[in-house]
Structures are given as structure tokens and as C-alpha cells.
Design a protein around this motif. Structure first.
Motif, PDB file in Angstrom:
ATOM      1  N   GLY A 374       0.842  -1.196   0.000  1.00 14.92           N
ATOM      2  CA  GLY A 374       0.000   0.000   0.000  1.00 14.92           C
ATOM      3  C   GLY A 374       0.869   1.234   0.000  1.00 14.92           C
ATOM      4  N   CYS A 375       0.240   2.409  -0.010  1.00 14.78           N
ATOM      5  CA  CYS A 375       0.964   3.673   0.075  1.00 14.78           C
ATOM      6  C   CYS A 375       0.306   4.543   1.133  1.00 14.78           C
ATOM      7  N   GLY A 376       1.125   5.248   1.902  1.00 13.82           N
ATOM      8  CA  GLY A 376       0.610   6.061   2.995  1.00 13.82           C
ATOM      9  C   GLY A 376      -0.157   7.287   2.526  1.00 13.82           C
ATOM     10  N   GLY A 377      -1.128   7.699   3.342  1.00  9.06           N
ATOM     11  CA  GLY A 377      -1.884   8.909   3.063  1.00  9.06           C
ATOM     12  C   GLY A 377      -1.139  10.148   3.508  1.00  9.06           C
ATOM     13  N   ASN A 378      -1.517  11.307   2.962  1.00  9.87           N
ATOM     14  CA  ASN A 378      -0.880  12.586   3.302  1.00  9.87           C
ATOM     15  C   ASN A 378       0.625  12.566   3.082  1.00  9.87           C
ATOM     16  N   LYS A 397       1.411 -12.336  -8.196  1.00 12.72           N
ATOM     17  CA  LYS A 397       0.148 -11.715  -7.804  1.00 12.72           C
ATOM     18  C   LYS A 397       0.476 -10.500  -6.938  1.00 12.72           C
ATOM     19  N   ALA A 398      -0.277  -9.419  -7.120  1.00 18.39           N
ATOM     20  CA  ALA A 398      -0.080  -8.207  -6.327  1.00 18.39           C
ATOM     21  C   ALA A 398      -1.403  -7.820  -5.688  1.00 18.39           C
ATOM     22  N   VAL A 399      -1.387  -7.662  -4.375  1.00 18.47           N
ATOM     23  CA  VAL A 399      -2.585  -7.251  -3.646  1.00 18.47           C
ATOM     24  C   VAL A 399      -2.368  -5.817  -3.181  1.00 18.47           C
ATOM     25  N   LEU A 400      -3.118  -4.885  -3.762  1.00 23.82           N
ATOM     26  CA  LEU A 400      -3.025  -3.482  -3.369  1.00 23.82           C
ATOM     27  C   LEU A 400      -3.951  -3.251  -2.185  1.00 23.82           C
ATOM     28  N   THR A 401      -3.427  -2.587  -1.155  1.00 15.73           N
ATOM     29  CA  THR A 401      -4.203  -2.416   0.076  1.00 15.73           C
ATOM     30  C   THR A 401      -3.822  -1.112   0.768  1.00 15.73           C
ATOM     31  N   SER A 402      -4.375  -0.890   1.956  1.00 12.43           N
ATOM     32  CA  SER A 402      -4.054   0.314   2.729  1.00 12.43           C
ATOM     33  C   SER A 402      -2.730   0.151   3.454  1.00 12.43           C
ATOM     34  N   ASP A 403      -2.040   1.259   3.622  1.00 12.90           N
ATOM     35  CA  ASP A 403      -0.845   1.319   4.457  1.00 12.90           C
ATOM     36  C   ASP A 403      -1.271   2.086   5.710  1.00 12.90           C
ATOM     37  N   ASN A 404      -0.875   3.335   5.837  1.00 15.72           N
ATOM     38  CA  ASN A 404      -1.426   4.245   6.844  1.00 15.72           C
ATOM     39  C   ASN A 404      -2.186   5.329   6.078  1.00 15.72           C
ATOM     40  N   PRO A 405      -3.485   5.165   5.861  1.00 11.95           N
ATOM     41  CA  PRO A 405      -4.206   6.164   5.059  1.00 11.95           C
ATOM     42  C   PRO A 405      -4.239   7.549   5.705  1.00 11.95           C
ATOM     43  N   ASN A 407      -5.298  10.798   7.001  1.00 10.61           N
ATOM     44  CA  ASN A 407      -6.546  11.550   6.818  1.00 10.61           C
ATOM     45  C   ASN A 407      -7.075  11.510   5.385  1.00 10.61           C
ATOM     46  N   GLU A 408      -6.524  10.624   4.570  1.00 15.32           N
ATOM     47  CA  GLU A 408      -7.001  10.483   3.194  1.00 15.32           C
ATOM     48  C   GLU A 408      -7.977   9.320   3.068  1.00 15.32           C
ATOM     49  N   ASP A 409      -8.798   9.369   2.045  1.00 13.41           N
ATOM     50  CA  ASP A 409      -9.704   8.264   1.730  1.00 13.41           C
ATOM     51  C   ASP A 409      -8.874   7.129   1.145  1.00 13.41           C
ATOM     52  N   PRO A 410      -8.848   5.949   1.797  1.00 14.21           N
ATOM     53  CA  PRO A 410      -8.018   4.850   1.291  1.00 14.21           C
ATOM     54  C   PRO A 410      -8.398   4.411  -0.125  1.00 14.21           C
ATOM     55  N   GLU A 411      -9.649   4.569  -0.486  1.00 16.04           N
ATOM     56  CA  GLU A 411     -10.086   4.188  -1.838  1.00 16.04           C
ATOM     57  C   GLU A 411      -9.441   5.093  -2.893  1.00 16.04           C
ATOM     58  N   VAL A 412      -9.297   6.368  -2.562  1.00 21.34           N
ATOM     59  CA  VAL A 412      -8.655   7.313  -3.494  1.00 21.34           C
ATOM     60  C   VAL A 412      -7.178   6.944  -3.661  1.00 21.34           C
ATOM     61  N   THR A 461       3.947  -0.839  14.481  1.00 24.78           N
ATOM     62  CA  THR A 461       2.962  -1.669  15.194  1.00 24.78           C
ATOM     63  C   THR A 461       1.604  -0.971  15.254  1.00 24.78           C
ATOM     64  N   TYR A 462       1.360  -0.110  14.291  1.00 25.94           N
ATOM     65  CA  TYR A 462       0.085   0.607  14.256  1.00 25.94           C
ATOM     66  C   TYR A 462      -0.326   0.853  12.813  1.00 25.94           C
ATOM     67  N   GLN A 463      -1.620   1.173  12.648  1.00 30.43           N
ATOM     68  CA  GLN A 463      -2.114   1.668  11.367  1.00 30.43           C
ATOM     69  C   GLN A 463      -2.897   2.932  11.669  1.00 30.43           C
ATOM     70  N   GLU A 464      -2.554   4.014  10.974  1.00 32.13           N
ATOM     71  CA  GLU A 464      -3.187   5.300  11.238  1.00 32.13           C
ATOM     72  C   GLU A 464      -4.318   5.555  10.241  1.00 32.13           C
ATOM     73  N   ILE A 465      -5.545   5.629  10.770  1.00 32.09           N
ATOM     74  CA  ILE A 465      -6.736   5.838   9.949  1.00 32.09           C
ATOM     75  C   ILE A 465      -7.517   7.010  10.525  1.00 32.09           C
ATOM     76  N   ASN A 466      -7.781   8.013   9.691  1.00 32.36           N
ATOM     77  CA  ASN A 466      -8.481   9.233  10.121  1.00 32.36           C
ATOM     78  C   ASN A 466      -7.823   9.867  11.353  1.00 32.36           C
ATOM     79  N   GLY A 467      -6.502   9.874  11.343  1.00 26.50           N
ATOM     80  CA  GLY A 467      -5.762  10.516  12.417  1.00 26.50           C
ATOM     81  C   GLY A 467      -5.664   9.715  13.703  1.00 26.50           C
ATOM     82  N   VAL A 468      -6.248   8.510  13.729  1.00 19.76           N
ATOM     83  CA  VAL A 468      -6.224   7.666  14.934  1.00 19.76           C
ATOM     84  C   VAL A 468      -5.345   6.448  14.667  1.00 19.76           C
ATOM     85  N   ARG A 469      -4.462   6.128  15.612  1.00 21.99           N
ATOM     86  CA  ARG A 469      -3.584   4.964  15.471  1.00 21.99           C
ATOM     87  C   ARG A 469      -4.229   3.732  16.106  1.00 21.99           C
ATOM     88  N   HIS A 470      -4.347   2.683  15.323  1.00 20.98           N
ATOM     89  CA  HIS A 470      -4.874   1.405  15.792  1.00 20.98           C
ATOM     90  C   HIS A 470      -3.730   0.397  15.789  1.00 20.98           C
TER      91      HIS A 470
END
Length: 487
Positions: A374-378, A397-405, A407-412, A461-470
């Protein structure tokens, strides 16, 4: 408690209002942390301007203000020091406050697009094995001898750097290895530090969200070497087209390393396996537990630095053979079902291509190579289609997915990545937004002897989505999924 004038040594002062005899407690550039008798340094950042918080800092007890523009309202009980650049001023003030700790040990900086963490971390490991007390300032962690602290930036702010360097001095540390990012150089975080050596790894597409052009990115890196003194050394990867550029204006001792060119430190890859490399370094053979051509370069930089810092060349080779790989850098496991899973921090086109070419060089081609990326947001958007193209070109095979989106829309982000996939590769590409599901799908597609590469996050050890780290750990996740599939 120190006196204000004592921490202003070498600061380019334009004007002073008030007394520099003021006793001060500590230095802060975050107004929220200011306490009674503190010095507040007003830093202009990308999101906020410290000058807007001068009044708040004074209300909290600041007795001295370092700024590049004096405020309209001047408090009579406060000293104002106007400087040309507050980032540079902070670097010198921090060094002075902690009594110049970098000058009391051997500090080596590592800069370049890829390899910084591996080189700095393995130099730390090597010198520790050699019996020295060592410090580390890296993306993965900060270490003072045997005490570890979490890292938040590749190159911390000047206050943090000097705080930990001071702790190192108190702990009896003699050598420190430090990652030096382009952001850190540009924001003057490495000003006022005394380096005995600098290492250049390579330069490729990265951080163009921060630097307007590649030329500026290159020149910022180069400025680190330009600033080194005659007593220091520069060890540069001369196989990289920018390797000689880094050496152009430095007055430091110029040294080179390479696999393809004539250099002071050169190596030949004799064997390359998933278990390690057999290298011939300056006419001596050594087996190392690191994998791939990119790591052969890292090993050379580590070896050259060790020798330049006084370790016997044969002893350096012996220590190299005992080094363990760094967290999130080509870490791999083999499941009970015979599937090999590799986790790597590769988050730039060059790094991803290096890892995939390494795997393709080692494997037999009788197995599938499945890449999850994947590629990071912002962050730099221009590399998104390039990353997807490399993954789909060099994998079965290549699976495209989220990295740390972020504050960006991961679909974009995935839309932009997908634009780089060539028409002939559409059939071997999958798009799965949820990273855990993407990893699970890769595992379900894999059979015995297949290889799965999970790229982009490495040690994180986290994934950042909408500014929140999970909490999210690639290695932990794939181990768990492969164990479940083997039941």
C-alpha cells in the motif's frame, strides 16, 4: 538552574530586550509544556506557528522568549531574544543547555533514502558486540547503552537529540549512531552537533510531499556532508549516481564503498540465499545473515565505518558475521505449511524494487511470489502508481491495500496506485482495502513453497486511519493467519 546568557553561545542574535542574566529552568518549543522560568522558543512549523503562542507561554511562566519576529506587546518582566532563525537557534540552545554532549562521544550520522535504519542499528549492534557502550537514534527506537525508548521521528527535534545524547554521556556511552533524515537536516535539527563521520546510502524517489523537487531533496542531503569538519570522514556509496555529488564540497576525509565500482571498501557477492550472503570484502570472505544486494551495500557501509572508527579489519569481519537483521527489515518466517512470509519496510519505489528483485534472484520460479503493498496517506502521491507498477511487474500476484491512510480516503489512494498497473498485469492484481483482509487473502492464495511479501510498514505496530492509530503489526498478523490456516 542555568543563566540565559550561558545557553546563547553561537546563537545568531539580532536584538535583545531585557536581561540575559535571567535564571532559566528548561527549554520548551511546545507552549503547552511551559512552566515557571522556562525559555520558550517560537518555531514556525507546517501546521502552526509558535509565535502565535508567545503570550500563552508567558502566562504559563516563561521568562525568556526566543523568536524571529518580536511581538507587538512586550512584557517588562520577560527577556526577548530576536534571532534570524529559531530552528537553528533551538539547535544551539539545546546543545548549550546540555553542555554540548555530542562533542563528548563519537557521533556518526547515516543519511540517504534507504538503508539508514539497517546501517545505524547494525553499527550499534556491532560496536556493542565489540565491547563498547553504544547509543542509537533511529526510526525504530532510541537506545542509551542497554535502555530502550520509543522513537517518534527518524531524526528527533534538537531538544530530544541533546537530551538523549546527554543521557548517553552520563551512562558512559562512547559511540552513537544516528539516522539523519532530509526533514531533520532541513529543519536544522542536526545543527550544533559534532559528527565524526557521515554515511551516504543512496538517493531515490521519496519525500516529494515535503521537498518541492528532487534536486532540493538531494541538495538538502548533500548539505549534511558539506557541514562536516576536516576531522570527520564521509563514506559514500559511489555506485549510486549521487554518491560522488555528496563528496563534492565536503572538507571531511572522502571514502567510498561499492559493489560495481572501484572504491575504498568494495565487495563481491559470491552466494545469495534466503539464509544470508557470502561476500568477498576487500579480498576477505565473510558470511552474513542479511539478505539481498541492497544489504550487501549496507554491510559494506557498516564494515567501512567500523574500520574508520578504529576496529581491526579482521575483527570487523568477525563481528559482521554475527549480526542479526533489524526489526521489519526483510524479516521472514516459514509456516508449518511451507509458505515463506517476508515483512519489509519498503515504502519507496526503489526499496520495493530492491526487495522484489532480491526475492526473484533467490527463488526457483517454481513457486508464486505474492506481494501485499500500500501507500501512505498525506504523503508523496507521485510514487503511488510507481509502487503498484513495480509490485505487479515483479510479482506473480499483487494485492493493493491500505498502508497508513491517515486523513485520506483509502479508496482514493488505491485508485491512484491502480493507475500504474499495466493492462497485461490486471489479471494478477487484487484490490483489498482492509489490510488484514489483504494479508489473509494472500495467505489463502499461497501454497507450499510460495513466498508472500508484505511491504510498506515493516517495524510499525500501528495503522493510522483518520488521524487515529490502531494496533497493527504485519508480522504478528501474518503469523496469526498462517497458524489459523494450518490448523
Amino acid at each position: 538552574m542555568k543563566v540565559l546568557k550561558d545557553i546563547l553561545y553561537k546563537v545568531a542574535i539580532e536584538s535583545v530586550k531585557g536581561s540575559t542574566e535571567t535564571p532559566i529552568h528548561k527549554i520548551e518549543f511546545d507552549s503547552r509544556k511551559v512552566e515557571a522560568n522556562d525559555v520558550f522558543v517560537a518555531i514556525r512549523g507546517s501546521l502552526s506557528d509558535g509565535h502565535d503562542y508567545i503570550e500563552k507561554a508567558i502566562q504559563l511562566g516563561a521568562k525568556a522568549i526566543i523568536c524571529d519576529t518580536l511581538p507587538e506587546n512586550i512584557a517588562s518582566e520577560v527577556t526577548y531574544i530576536q534571532v534570524k532563525d529559531t530552528n537553528t537557534a533551538l539547535a544551539f540552545i539545546a546543545a548549550n543547555y546540555f553542555e554540548d554532549p555530542s562533542g563528548k562521544l563519537k557521533l556518526v550520522g547515516v543519511t540517504g533514502t534507504n538503508g539508514k535504519t539497517t546501517i545505524a542499528s547494525l553499527l550499534f549492534q556491532l560496536f556493542q558486540k565489540a565491547g563498547f557502550k553504544v547509543g542509537l537514534l533511529s526510526t525504530v527506537k532510541i537506545v542509551v547503552d542497554k535502555i530502550e525508548y520509543p522513537a517518534t521521528h527518524t531524526t528527533p527535534d534538537s531538544l530530544t537529540i541533546n537530551h538523549y545524547l546527554n543521557e548517553m554521556i552520563e551512562a558512559g556511552v562512547t559511540h552513537c549512531f544516528m539516522e539523519v533524515s532530509s526533514h531533520g537536516i532541513h529543519q536544522k535539527r542536526t545543527e550544533a552537533l559534532h559528527f565524526v563521520g557521515g554515511i551516504f546510502t543512496n538517493l531515490s524517489h521519496d519525500h516529494l510531499d515535503y521537498h518541492p523537487t528532487f534536486a532540493e531533496y538531494r541538495d538538502v542531503k548533500k548539505s549534511f556532508f558539506d557541514s562536516l569538519p576536516k576531522s570527520a570522514f564521509v563514506l559514500s556509496n559511489i555506485d549510486d549516481k549521487n554518491g560522488s555529488v555528496m563528496l563534492q564540497n565536503t572538507v571531511a576525509k572522502k571514502l567510498t564503498y561499492a559493489l560495481k565500482s572501484y572504491a575504498d571498501y568494495r565487495a563481491q557477492i559470491l552466494e545469495s540465499q534466503l539464509s544470508g550472503l557470502l561476500l568477498k570484502i576487500n579480498d576477505n570472505e565473510v558470511w552474513v545473515k542479511l539478505i539481498g544486494t541492497f544489504n550487501a551495500y549496507n554491510v559494506l557501509a557498516i564494515y567501512g565505518t567500523a574500520v574508520e572508527l578504529g576496529i581491526d579489519s579482521l575483527e570487523a569481519l568477525r563481528l559482521l558475521s554475527d549480526l542479526e537483521s533489524v526489526s521489519g527489515r526483510f524479516q521472514y518466517i516459514v509456516s508449518d505449511g511451507g509458505i515463506t512470509a517476508v515483512v519489509d519496510y519498503a515504502h519507496t519505489p526503489d526499496a520495493l524494487e530492491n526487495v522484489l528483485k532480491t526475492i526473484n534472484d533467490i527463488r526457483t520460479k517454481n513457486e508464486q511470489l505474492i506481494t501485499v503493498v500500500g501507500c501512505g496517506g498525506n504523503r508523496d502521491k507521485t510514487k503511488r502508481p510507481i509502487m503498484a507498477k513495480i509490485a505487479s511487474d515483479l510479482s506473480d500476484k499483487a494485492v493493493l491495500t491500505s498502508d497508513n491512510p491517515r486523513n485520506e480516503d483509502p479508496e482514493v489512494i488505491l485508485d491512484e496506485m491502480e493507475q500504474g498497473v499495466e493492462p497485461q498485469n490486471y489479471k494478477k492484481m487484487l484490490r483489498i482495502t482492509d489490510r488484514k483482509q489483504a494479508i489473509k487473502t494472500a495467505c489463502q492464495l499461497a501454497e507450499a513453497k510460495d513466498i508472500i511479501l508484505i511491504a510498506g510498514k515493516g517495524h510499525e505496530t500501528y495503522q493510522e486511519i483518520n488521524g487515529v492509530r490502531h494496533h497493527f503489526d504485519d508480522m504478528e498478523t501474518i503469523k496469526e493467519i498462517l497458524e489459523q490456516l494450518n490448523k
